[in-house]
Design a protein around this motif. Structure first.
Motif, PDB file in Angstrom:
ATOM      1  N   ASP A  13       0.818  -1.209   0.000  1.00 28.35           N
ATOM      2  CA  ASP A  13       0.000   0.000   0.000  1.00 28.35           C
ATOM      3  C   ASP A  13       0.853   1.261   0.000  1.00 28.35           C
ATOM      4  O   ASP A  13       0.366   2.338  -0.336  1.00 28.35           O
ATOM      5  N   TYR A  14       2.123   1.124   0.404  1.00 24.21           N
ATOM      6  CA  TYR A  14       2.968   2.308   0.560  1.00 24.21           C
ATOM      7  C   TYR A  14       4.239   2.235  -0.274  1.00 24.21           C
ATOM      8  O   TYR A  14       5.174   2.993  -0.053  1.00 24.21           O
ATOM      9  N   THR A  17       5.608   5.629  -1.852  1.00 22.45           N
ATOM     10  CA  THR A  17       6.202   6.544  -0.876  1.00 22.45           C
ATOM     11  C   THR A  17       7.502   5.993  -0.332  1.00 22.45           C
ATOM     12  O   THR A  17       8.503   6.709  -0.193  1.00 22.45           O
ATOM     13  N   THR A  83       7.184   7.205   9.846  1.00 28.19           N
ATOM     14  CA  THR A  83       6.113   6.235   9.671  1.00 28.19           C
ATOM     15  C   THR A  83       5.868   6.052   8.183  1.00 28.19           C
ATOM     16  O   THR A  83       6.208   6.898   7.360  1.00 28.19           O
ATOM     17  N   GLN A  84       5.239   4.937   7.838  1.00 27.57           N
ATOM     18  CA  GLN A  84       5.084   4.558   6.438  1.00 27.57           C
ATOM     19  C   GLN A  84       4.186   5.512   5.655  1.00 27.57           C
ATOM     20  O   GLN A  84       4.257   5.564   4.424  1.00 27.57           O
ATOM     21  N   ASP A  85       3.328   6.268   6.346  1.00 27.70           N
ATOM     22  CA  ASP A  85       2.383   7.135   5.658  1.00 27.70           C
ATOM     23  C   ASP A  85       2.766   8.605   5.703  1.00 27.70           C
ATOM     24  O   ASP A  85       1.956   9.471   5.384  1.00 27.70           O
ATOM     25  N   VAL A  87       4.700  11.568   4.020  1.00 24.08           N
ATOM     26  CA  VAL A  87       5.201  11.891   2.682  1.00 24.08           C
ATOM     27  C   VAL A  87       6.003  13.185   2.744  1.00 24.08           C
ATOM     28  O   VAL A  87       5.452  14.241   3.107  1.00 24.08           O
ATOM     29  N   ARG A 116      -3.128  16.388   4.928  1.00 23.84           N
ATOM     30  CA  ARG A 116      -3.247  15.880   3.565  1.00 23.84           C
ATOM     31  C   ARG A 116      -4.262  16.705   2.784  1.00 23.84           C
ATOM     32  O   ARG A 116      -5.202  17.257   3.364  1.00 23.84           O
ATOM     33  N   HIS A 204       1.101  14.500   6.535  1.00 30.72           N
ATOM     34  CA  HIS A 204       0.645  13.370   7.349  1.00 30.72           C
ATOM     35  C   HIS A 204      -0.542  13.801   8.188  1.00 30.72           C
ATOM     36  O   HIS A 204      -0.454  14.755   8.964  1.00 30.72           O
ATOM     37  N   HIS A 206      -4.646  12.136   9.820  1.00 33.18           N
ATOM     38  CA  HIS A 206      -5.656  11.079   9.881  1.00 33.18           C
ATOM     39  C   HIS A 206      -6.997  11.702  10.240  1.00 33.18           C
ATOM     40  O   HIS A 206      -7.084  12.484  11.189  1.00 33.18           O
TER      41      HIS A 206
END
Length: 303
Positions: A13-14, A17, A83-85, A87, A116, A204, A206
């Protein structure tokens, strides 16, 4: 040498990035916890090194320590945690992030987080409230004035001088979350400086539902209940009220009075969950796991 350490779940999914970061400056180490072999999926950059662990073995502090150990064995002088998310918002994010460490101004730094595109108004506010446009250096002397904000530090994008990281024992490996906050507390109490670097920007955010906000803040409360004396002087109540007050003002400035009930509901969910989490020792394990965003923690925890 700079090494970037990134825990990864659902690697594919990543992949875009992850490869963009891996192809930038520094070495990258990925700790993959979804039970697959990272270097056999997608087209992983040849600059990247992967470690594979089981999901049951993941925890926020210990997993990052594993990556940091490999990085240090390979000669890392500055450890960057992401973290993986997250950017990077521009090509110079890493140079900005590590500049205060290279100059000796600080031994640890963390980046600004931007919302985001398409993030909700409430999430926009959260990013701007917690990550302002002005950089700031923090030392132990700032704890009485700043309270809990003195220890605010985010592994979404952070850097620590490797020798200091290990002198302080690395991240705690038994906390439900906020391992980065305890690292910041250790850094400050050891007499070192931390710098928030607003010029180092990553995208980043959420958009949590009310249920997710509740579960996350239950874990925050549990963290503070278990943190002990390391966070002495870090009162959180005043900061929470300031957040809600400024959030109410923000939605009105944005012309969104329709969001006022949601602000109140969200504040109530966070407060009640935090108070429950602080009292988690009185709750049965099954209840804690249902309330928690990180339910696996309770199976790992040794009471």
């Amino acid at each position: 040498m700079i090494t970037i350490v990134i825990p990864v779940y659902k690697f594919n999914d990543y992949i875009k990035t992850i490869n963009a970061i891996a192809e930038g400056p520094g070495e990258c180490i990925f700790i993959v916890s979804d039970g697959e072999i990272a270097d056999k999926r997608g087209n992983l950059s040849p600059k990247a090194v992967s470690i594979n662990i089981g999901q049951k073995d993941f925890n926020h502090g210990g997993t990052r320590n594993l990556g940091a150990q490999m990085a240090s064995e390979r000669g890392a002088e500055i450890l960057v945690f992401m973290t993986q998310d997250a950017v990077p918002a521009g090509p110079e994010w890493l140079d900005h992030l590590v500049a205060p460490i290279r100059s000796g101004e600080a031994v640890a730094t963390f980046a600004r987080q931007l919302p985001r595109p398409g993030a909700s108004v409430l999430e926009e506010f959260s990013r701007y409230f917690n990550y302002p446009a002005q950089s700031r250096l923090r030392t132990r002397a700032d704890i009485p004035e700043m309270g809990v904000k003195a220890f605010f530090f985010s592994n979404v994008c952070s850097a620590v001088r490797a020798d200091v990281f290990w002198e302080l024992g690395g991240f705690p490996d038994d906390v439900i979350m906020n391992e980065d906050m305890l690292m910041a507390a250790k850094v400050l109490r050891a007499g070192h400086a931390i710098k928030y670097v607003a010029e180092a920007e990553v995208v980043h955010s959420h958009d949590y539902s009310l249920k997710q906000q509740f579960r996350r803040n239950f874990d925050v409360g549990a963290f503070f209940a278990d943190a002990g004396g390391m966070l002495e002087g870090a009162a959180v109540g005043g900061e929470g009220f300031r957040f809600v007050r400024e959030q109410l003002r923000y939605v009105l400035r944005r012309g969104r009075p329709d969001l006022l009930p949601l602000v109140v509901l969200e504040a109530g969910a966070k407060f009640s969950a935090f108070q429950l989490g602080k009292r988690h020792r009185f709750l049965p394990l099954s209840v804690k796991k249902r309330m928690s965003m990180h339910s696996y923690h309770w199976d790992q925890k040794k009471e």
